[in-house]
Scaffold this motif. Structure first.
Motif, PDB file in Angstrom:
ATOM      1  N   LEU A   1       0.819  -1.216   0.000  1.00  0.00           N
ATOM      2  CA  LEU A   1       0.000   0.000   0.000  1.00  0.00           C
ATOM      3  C   LEU A   1       0.849   1.261   0.000  1.00  0.00           C
ATOM      4  N   GLY A   2       2.019   1.184   0.598  1.00  0.00           N
ATOM      5  CA  GLY A   2       2.853   2.375   0.661  1.00  0.00           C
ATOM      6  C   GLY A   2       4.201   2.076   1.263  1.00  0.00           C
ATOM      7  N   VAL A   3       5.174   2.926   0.933  1.00  0.00           N
ATOM      8  CA  VAL A   3       6.536   2.776   1.432  1.00  0.00           C
ATOM      9  C   VAL A   3       7.124   4.156   1.688  1.00  0.00           C
ATOM     10  N   GLN A   4       7.869   4.270   2.788  1.00  0.00           N
ATOM     11  CA  GLN A   4       8.636   5.475   3.094  1.00  0.00           C
ATOM     12  C   GLN A   4      10.078   5.042   3.354  1.00  0.00           C
ATOM     13  N   ILE A   5      11.039   5.774   2.796  1.00  0.00           N
ATOM     14  CA  ILE A   5      12.442   5.397   2.928  1.00  0.00           C
ATOM     15  C   ILE A   5      13.276   6.633   3.254  1.00  0.00           C
TER      16      ILE A   5
ATOM     17  N   VAL B   1      18.364   5.172  -1.840  1.00  0.00           N
ATOM     18  CA  VAL B   1      16.939   5.362  -1.555  1.00  0.00           C
ATOM     19  C   VAL B   1      16.126   5.425  -2.843  1.00  0.00           C
ATOM     20  N   ASP B   2      16.593   6.217  -3.803  1.00  0.00           N
ATOM     21  CA  ASP B   2      15.828   6.378  -5.048  1.00  0.00           C
ATOM     22  C   ASP B   2      15.684   5.058  -5.781  1.00  0.00           C
ATOM     23  N   LYS B   3      16.749   4.269  -5.785  1.00  0.00           N
ATOM     24  CA  LYS B   3      16.715   2.964  -6.464  1.00  0.00           C
ATOM     25  C   LYS B   3      15.632   2.070  -5.856  1.00  0.00           C
ATOM     26  N   ARG B   4      15.612   1.963  -4.531  1.00  0.00           N
ATOM     27  CA  ARG B   4      14.620   1.091  -3.889  1.00  0.00           C
ATOM     28  C   ARG B   4      13.221   1.652  -4.029  1.00  0.00           C
ATOM     29  N   LEU B   5      13.086   2.967  -3.896  1.00  0.00           N
ATOM     30  CA  LEU B   5      11.763   3.574  -4.003  1.00  0.00           C
ATOM     31  C   LEU B   5      11.137   3.272  -5.352  1.00  0.00           C
ATOM     32  N   ASP B   6      11.934   3.377  -6.425  1.00  0.00           N
ATOM     33  CA  ASP B   6      11.396   3.126  -7.758  1.00  0.00           C
ATOM     34  C   ASP B   6      10.996   1.666  -7.945  1.00  0.00           C
ATOM     35  N   VAL B   7      11.706   0.754  -7.292  1.00  0.00           N
ATOM     36  CA  VAL B   7      11.300  -0.654  -7.350  1.00  0.00           C
ATOM     37  C   VAL B   7       9.949  -0.835  -6.663  1.00  0.00           C
ATOM     38  N   PHE B   8       9.792  -0.207  -5.487  1.00  0.00           N
ATOM     39  CA  PHE B   8       8.512  -0.311  -4.775  1.00  0.00           C
ATOM     40  C   PHE B   8       7.385   0.318  -5.580  1.00  0.00           C
ATOM     41  N   VAL B   9       7.645   1.468  -6.208  1.00  0.00           N
ATOM     42  CA  VAL B   9       6.628   2.116  -7.051  1.00  0.00           C
ATOM     43  C   VAL B   9       6.182   1.176  -8.164  1.00  0.00           C
TER      44      VAL B   9
END
Length: 547
Positions: free
Chosen positions: A384-388, A394-402
């Motif tokens: 449902l959502g992720v905060q890092i 950080v950007d690399k993982r965030l884009d995977v979660f997106v």
């Protein structure tokens, strides 16, 4: 076909570019009340801080460039002041000559953007008080700083622009104070993540005043409602923006729940042949399908491209957004996507919450910790959502979660991703993979998680727990969870017979991994209910210090 677009920053120019790619014969005209077109609002703080050398770098394209490349006529300093949707005509004022003309359209697009919110503060109209929204604002701030050499600046508001301005002006050597009306910075973050950024701001000598409201601005101070007074030479207003819908409303265009123009997935408004894109329009959540307003250049470009395609016979449709955002705060990257914990609860989801503290790459190559807070739906296992928050990766993982959320991946799917691995870039079990594994285990009820906030809340409501600290005694002596007993993992099997198998039990270590191992030991020995403390003692200690 004659297309008229009102506004020429990200969304408006995207409409024109896509329409021209689809149709060489359309007549495309853009009217813009501002001086500049297609400029980078997001780059403004970095010019003022000196990371961007020239202001012109933020305005790489002008009307002549668009005419040559796309055969699009752009008229700057031309304000559309009236619209008649019945006759499909508009009235346009030339702001330089004060002449007025009438024009007609087959299709009209609102790309009028957003306007800064001006808070009700006495003295807000003084020459040392600035909004940060367009190139003219930026030039005025730069000129003021060059001429007056301010030493102290007060920033009112702690959202994206406020924090970016704080970082950049601190780099310029100014003494920076942030005044935030709310009890935390960055409202899209949960409080247990926001305080980590607050701590980092203070570490970098930013004076952060939370739950304070500016009441009066004088030539040398900002006076707060609490009675405090801040010495200041310059004031930056970073109190957010609102959709610039005034003209649209006069034309009968309907607004949505968020205050932006209501549009369908094709960017069409309630009036035939009138569209709205970018910061003036509301979007909708990919997760909930409910209207949301997230004024970002990335969304504006996407909306503009969709409208340009639809107008010229294409089939693109808006699929909604996750409200993804990222910014740099000194040497921290702060990113988020989807729903935060409070939003997920308010939407009625039964959620699982994980705090995952892991290095972004191998520790023996200097890998630095990032904190990932992930929220999943227990019913479907969907993220449902992720905060890092972290220094690197950080950007690399965030884009995977997106990507995972957008493709409706389940938590367990993250573990099976074949992610890039080499010690300089990741760990053998990447933080994304571990997040999925731990979340799915918790959802399956095998390895239940409990957050520090939930544990303390349940204890305060009279529930009894036995809490096991599985670390070495010297770590336990430095800091521990209130009421915990120290049983290192190596001794747990032997000493488990002294524990109550029927009493709810919480295990923890420093960050969560050993606590998970201890949890498995106790479950395999027949303990009825065992939780692993999300994020371990490190997360717990951070939580209690800021709550």
């Amino acid at each position: 076909m004659k297309i008229i677009i009102i506004g020429s920053v990200a969304a408006g120019t995207s409409v024109a570019a896509k329409a021209r790619r689809n149709n060489e014969d359309a007549e495309i005209t853009i009217y813009n009340a501002d001086y500049d077109i297609s400029y980078s609002i997001c780059g403004i703080p970095y010019f003022l801080g000196g990371e961007v050398d020239e202001l012109e770098q933020l305005t790489p394209r002008d009307a002549a460039w668009f005419k040559k490349r796309y055969n699009v006529d752009i008229y700057t300093r031309h304000e559309v002041v009236a619209i008649d949707s019945n006759t499909k005509t508009i009235q346009v004022n030339n702001l330089e000559t004060e002449e007025t003309k009438e024009d007609h359209y087959d299709t009209l697009v609102f790309a009028t953007g957003a306007t800064p919110i001006s808070p009700a503060i006495k003295g807000i109209d003084q020459k040392h008080v600035f909004q940060v929204r367009n190139i003219q604002n930026t030039a005025a701030i730069h000129q003021f700083m060059t001429t007056n050499q301010p030493k102290k600046v007060t920033i009112i508001g702690a959202g994206f622009i406020g924090l970016e301005m704080a970082e950049q002006l601190a780099h310029k050597g100014l003494d920076v104070t942030i005044v935030q009306r709310g009890k935390q910075i960055m409202s899209h973050l949960d409080k247990d993540m926001a305080f980590r950024v607050e701590k980092h701001l203070r570490k970098n000598n930013i004076h952060l005043l939370l739950h304070e409201t500016a009441a009066n601005i004088t030539a040398t101070s900002v006076d707060l409602e609490s009675g405090k007074s801040i010495d200041t030479d310059m004031v930056i207003l970073a109190t957010g923006v609102k959709p610039n819908t005034k003209l649209a409303q006069t034309a009968g265009v309907k607004l949505g729940k968020t205050g932006g123009i209501a549009v369908n997935t094709k960017m069409q408004t309630n009036i035939t042949d009138i569209y709205a894109v970018g910061d003036v329009a509301e979007s909708f959540s990919f997760i909930t399908n409910q209207p949301i307003y997230r004024p970002l250049g990335s969304t504006a470009n996407k909306m503009g491209r969709i409208a340009g395609d639809i107008i010229t016979g294409g089939s693109l449709e808006h699929r909604g957004i996750l409200g993804t955002g990222i910014l740099r705060v000194f040497d921290l990257a702060v990113g988020y996507t989807g729903l935060n914990e409070q939003e997920a609860i308010a939407e009625g989801f039964d959620i699982e919450v994980l705090h995952n503290i892991k290095p972004g790459n191998a520790a023996y190559l200097g890998g630095k910790e990032m904190v990932i807070k992930a929220i999943a739906d227990r019913k479907t296992s969907h993220l449902l959502g992720v905060q890092i928050i972290g220094e690197t990766g950080v950007d690399k993982r965030l884009d995977v979660f997106v990507t995972a959320i957008s493709l409706k991946a389940k938590a367990e799917d993250l573990f099976h991703l074949d992610l890039a691995y080499a010690p300089p870039f990741s760990t053998t079990k990447d933080p994304v993979m571990y997040t999925g594994m731990a979340l799915q285990n918790a959802i399956d009820k095998k390895n239940k998680l409990i957050t520090p906030g939930e544990l303390l809340d349940r204890i305060n409501h009279g529930e009894a727990f036995q809490i096991i600290d599985t670390r070495a005694p010297k770590q336990y002596d430095v800091a521990n969870v209130a009421g915990a007993i120290n049983i290192p993992l190596a001794q747990l099997r032997e000493k488990a017979t002294e524990l109550d198998h029927n009493l709810p039990t919480v295990t923890y270590c420093n960050k969560g991994v050993t606590g998970n191992a201890a949890q498995n030991v106790l479950l395999n020995m027949g303990f009825k209910e065992v939780f692993n403390l999300s994020g371990g003692n490190k997360n717990y200690q951070s939580y209690i210090k800021h709550n």
